[in-house]
Design a protein around this motif. Structure first.
Motif, mmCIF file in Angstrom:
data_model
loop_
_atom_site.group_PDB
_atom_site.id
_atom_site.type_symbol
_atom_site.label_atom_id
_atom_site.label_comp_id
_atom_site.label_asym_id
_atom_site.label_seq_id
_atom_site.Cartn_x
_atom_site.Cartn_y
_atom_site.Cartn_z
ATOM 1 N N LEU A 6 0.855 -1.218 0.150
ATOM 2 C CA LEU A 6 0.063 -0.020 0.162
ATOM 3 C C LEU A 6 1.075 1.245 -0.020
ATOM 4 N N VAL A 7 0.609 2.069 -1.110
ATOM 5 C CA VAL A 7 1.653 3.330 -1.049
ATOM 6 C C VAL A 7 0.647 4.342 -0.507
ATOM 7 N N VAL A 8 1.202 4.924 0.626
ATOM 8 C CA VAL A 8 0.315 6.089 1.369
ATOM 9 C C VAL A 8 0.982 7.624 0.681
ATOM 10 N N THR A 9 0.215 8.607 0.094
ATOM 11 C CA THR A 9 0.628 9.620 -0.043
ATOM 12 C C THR A 9 -0.185 10.582 0.509
ATOM 13 N N GLY A 10 0.474 12.004 0.302
ATOM 14 C CA GLY A 10 -0.419 13.151 0.816
ATOM 15 C C GLY A 10 -1.396 13.549 0.139
ATOM 16 N N SER A 11 -1.867 14.781 0.191
ATOM 17 C CA SER A 11 -3.127 15.149 -0.438
ATOM 18 C C SER A 11 -2.960 15.546 -2.158
ATOM 19 N N CYS A 12 -1.473 15.524 -2.669
ATOM 20 C CA CYS A 12 -0.896 15.686 -3.994
ATOM 21 C C CYS A 12 -0.093 14.690 -4.206
ATOM 22 N N PRO A 13 -0.565 13.329 -4.665
ATOM 23 C CA PRO A 13 0.256 12.326 -4.999
ATOM 24 C C PRO A 13 1.256 12.597 -6.438
ATOM 25 N N GLU A 14 0.506 13.494 -7.033
ATOM 26 C CA GLU A 14 1.320 13.920 -8.143
ATOM 27 C C GLU A 14 2.536 14.672 -8.060
ATOM 28 N N ARG A 15 2.910 14.962 -6.940
ATOM 29 C CA ARG A 15 4.297 15.415 -6.498
ATOM 30 C C ARG A 15 5.411 14.330 -6.510
ATOM 31 N N HIS A 16 4.932 13.313 -6.622
ATOM 32 C CA HIS A 16 6.039 12.082 -6.427
ATOM 33 C C HIS A 16 5.856 11.231 -7.640
ATOM 34 N N PRO A 17 5.721 11.569 -8.787
ATOM 35 C CA PRO A 17 5.365 10.474 -9.958
ATOM 36 C C PRO A 17 6.321 9.648 -10.327
ATOM 37 N N ALA A 18 7.642 10.178 -10.345
ATOM 38 C CA ALA A 18 8.734 9.313 -10.663
ATOM 39 C C ALA A 18 9.039 7.911 -9.649
ATOM 40 N N LEU A 19 8.732 8.383 -8.420
ATOM 41 C CA LEU A 19 8.920 7.357 -7.157
ATOM 42 C C LEU A 19 7.761 6.426 -7.511
ATOM 43 N N VAL A 20 6.574 6.798 -7.519
ATOM 44 C CA VAL A 20 5.322 6.176 -7.516
ATOM 45 C C VAL A 20 5.359 5.028 -8.864
ATOM 46 N N GLU A 21 5.868 5.725 -10.183
ATOM 47 C CA GLU A 21 6.101 4.747 -11.121
ATOM 48 C C GLU A 21 7.261 3.899 -11.069
ATOM 49 N N ALA A 22 8.133 4.211 -10.403
ATOM 50 C CA ALA A 22 9.222 3.148 -10.445
ATOM 51 C C ALA A 22 8.659 1.885 -9.387
ATOM 52 N N ILE A 23 7.724 2.168 -8.359
ATOM 53 C CA ILE A 23 7.345 1.441 -7.341
ATOM 54 C C ILE A 23 6.285 0.569 -8.428
ATOM 55 N N ARG A 24 5.612 1.323 -9.275
ATOM 56 C CA ARG A 24 4.463 0.361 -9.938
ATOM 57 C C ARG A 24 5.252 -0.586 -11.109
ATOM 58 N N ALA A 25 6.604 -0.323 -11.534
ATOM 59 C CA ALA A 25 7.216 -0.780 -12.526
ATOM 60 C C ALA A 25 7.949 -2.101 -11.834
ATOM 61 N N ALA A 26 8.179 -2.002 -10.417
ATOM 62 C CA ALA A 26 9.031 -3.131 -9.747
ATOM 63 C C ALA A 26 7.894 -3.951 -9.209
ATOM 64 N N VAL A 27 6.947 -3.894 -8.871
ATOM 65 C CA VAL A 27 5.797 -4.613 -8.304
ATOM 66 C C VAL A 27 4.562 -4.747 -9.196
ATOM 67 N N ASP A 28 3.919 -6.256 -9.174
ATOM 68 C CA ASP A 28 2.991 -6.446 -9.852
ATOM 69 C C ASP A 28 1.664 -5.794 -9.914
ATOM 70 N N ALA A 29 1.164 -5.408 -8.466
ATOM 71 C CA ALA A 29 -0.026 -4.769 -8.040
ATOM 72 C C ALA A 29 0.271 -3.551 -6.997
ATOM 73 N N VAL A 30 0.110 -2.497 -7.276
ATOM 74 C CA VAL A 30 0.293 -1.502 -6.183
ATOM 75 C C VAL A 30 -1.007 -0.626 -5.796
ATOM 76 N N ALA A 31 -1.442 -0.855 -4.779
ATOM 77 C CA ALA A 31 -2.827 0.020 -4.000
ATOM 78 C C ALA A 31 -2.083 1.266 -3.583
#
Length: 75
Positions: A1-26
Motif C-alpha cells: 500500500l503506497v500512502v501519499t499526501g493530498s497531492c500524489p502528483e508530487r512524486h510521479p517518478a517514485l510512484v511509477e518506479a514502484i509500479r514498475a517493480a511490483v505486480d500490483a500497487v494499491a
C-alpha cells in the motif's frame, strides 16, 4: 500500500518506479492531519488489497498515518 499526501502528483517518478517493480500497487491518499478513522480506513484498504508492505511517501502526517495503518492492518 503506497500512502501519499493530498497531492500524489508530487512524486510521479517514485510512484511509477514502484509500479514498475511490483505486480500490483494499491494507493491511499491522506488529506490533512490523519485521524483514527483515516488510519482504520487505510488499514482496511491494505487488508482488502492483500498488501504486505505499507510505504508512506510525504511529510510527517503521511508517515504517521502509514505507521498506524501498517500496525492496524495486521492486528
Amino acid at each position: 500500500l503506497v500512502v501519499t499526501g493530498s497531492c500524489p502528483e508530487r512524486h510521479p517518478a517514485l510512484v511509477e518506479a514502484i509500479r514498475a517493480a511490483v505486480d500490483a500497487v494499491a494507493t491511499f491518499t491522506i488529506r490533512g492531519e490523519p485521524t483514527v478513522a483515516v488510519a482504520e480506513s487505510g488499514a482496511a484498504r491494505a487488508r482488502e488489497t492483500a498488501s504486505t508492505v505499507v510505504l508512506a511517501i510525504g511529510g510527517g502526517s503521511v508517515i504517521d498515518a502509514g505507521k498506524a495503518m501498517a500496525a492496524l492492518a495486521v492486528n
